[in-house]
Design a protein around this motif. Structure first.
Motif, PDB file in Angstrom:
ATOM      1  N   PHE A   1       2.639 -15.324 -21.161  1.00 60.41           N
ATOM      2  CA  PHE A   1       2.302 -16.735 -21.372  1.00 60.41           C
ATOM      3  C   PHE A   1       1.009 -17.117 -20.651  1.00 60.41           C
TER       4      PHE A   1
ATOM      5  N   CYS B   1      -2.193 -18.596 -22.731  1.00 65.47           N
ATOM      6  CA  CYS B   1      -2.819 -19.886 -22.424  1.00 65.47           C
ATOM      7  C   CYS B   1      -4.282 -19.731 -22.049  1.00 65.47           C
TER       8      CYS B   1
ATOM      9  N   TRP C   1       5.964 -25.005 -29.615  1.00 68.64           N
ATOM     10  CA  TRP C   1       5.814 -24.936 -28.159  1.00 68.64           C
ATOM     11  C   TRP C   1       6.887 -25.741 -27.405  1.00 68.64           C
TER      12      TRP C   1
END
Length: 337
Positions: free
Chosen positions: A53, A57, A91
């Protein structure tokens, strides 16, 4: 879709690199308990997910800065858009699924370890852990021994009964992985099996006051034979009041307020106290016999020594100390001529 090809490719490549780094990196102290393997496996799985993650990002964040930058000659605003229902659902739903799955998996790991809220077995070594600002004491009730160092045998299950005197503390030996709060008025239990001989430290993992950072005690894990030899010696000391007294006084912090060399501290010195007359704040005089010494421990406000303040000494030693410990302290005071 073509614009997404580059960041997606970078995300996959860098995620593989990040996961490989997590797999090789030393993220925690070397394990020293049988339960550590399952906990480490859970932690590493969490780090794998976090690594992916993080890469996802950062790649899209940095790619967006580069791909949608204002170019030379551009003066107007970019195209406006307000929402993307599919992305917003994704999300939200994906993290929720991951969090719920990890919570369930973590609960199963802890349950399978049989380390929390379990009954004591006949083979367990029982240790009562008491936290107070800002020290630890460890009692071995079956052997009648109490110490300020935690000494354990390697390869034997230890049944910890965790208590607190004043505020919430947290019993934590990083190498054992598991930790548990000690709560005033409530007893928690924790079972661990040390399996690595060595020296460690028990730390408080719950903010508990101004000296929280210094609330540490040594931990020693010994081979079974060495532990038994240590315990035999401690039992001998416990059965000799003149030797047990100094240890009890140290465990309960008595020598922090009462000197043994005649110097003045927060409380009256113990040197030359036993058997002598003591002037009290109310103008009377009392002989420091066994009854007076015991009363001064369990009810410190009953007779305040002249020149010293009331409400300084803890008032709960009657419940915190056993009758034997009180007797050992009195026997020790009587040796300080």
């Amino acid at each position: 879709m073509r614009k997404l090809a580059l960041p997606l490719a970078l995300t996959v490549i860098l995620s593989v690199v990040a996961v490989m780094w997590v797999q090789r990196a030393t993220l925690t102290a070397a394990p020293a308990a049988a339960e550590a393997a399952a906990v480490d496996s859970l932690l590493r799985l969490e780090f794998y997910i976090l690594a992916v993650f993080f890469v996802l990002c950062m790649v899209f964040f940095l790619y967006s800065l580069w791909a949608f930058r204002r170019r030379a000659g551009e003066t107007g605003d970019g195209a406006h858009f307000h929402s993307h229902t599919g992305l917003e659902i994704a999300w939200t739903v994906v993290p929720v699924i991951i969090v719920v799955a990890m919570g369930y998996h973590g609960a199963r790991v802890i349950a399978d370890l049989k380390a929390v809220d379990v009954p004591k077995s006949a083979d367990d070594l029982e240790v009562i852990v008491t936290g107070q600002q800002w020290s630890w004491t460890f009692e071995y009730p079956e052997q009648g021994v109490a110490t300020t160092d935690l000494v354990l045998p390697s390869g034997r299950s230890v049944y910890f009964r965790l208590r607190a005197v004043d505020v919430i503390h947290s019993f934590w030996v990083p190498e054992f992985r598991l930790k548990m709060d000690t709560i005033p008025g409530k007893e928690n239990v924790l079972r661990l099996t040390p399996n690595q001989v060595g020296e460690f430290k028990v730390r408080c993992a719950e903010l508990c006051g101004t000296r929280h950072a210094y609330m540490e005690s040594p931990v020693r894990v010994l081979e079974a034979a060495d532990f038994q030899a240590w315990m035999d010696e401690e039992v001998k000391i416990a059965n000799d009041p003149t030797k047990a007294g100094p240890k009890v006084a140290g465990q309960f912090g008595c020598i922090g307020c009462h000197s043994i060399d005649g110097s003045k501290l927060v409380g009256p010195t113990w040197k030359g106290l036993a058997g002598h007359d003591v002037s009290l704040a109310d103008g009377s005089t009392v002989t420091a016999d066994d009854d007076y010494l015991r009363e001064s421990i369990v009810d410190p406000s009953a007779a305040i020594v002249e020149g010293y303040a009331d409400n300084v000494m803890p008032r709960d030693f009657a419940t915190r100390m056993t009758e034997k410990q009180i007797a050992d302290v009195i026997a020790y005071i009587k040796t300080l001529k």
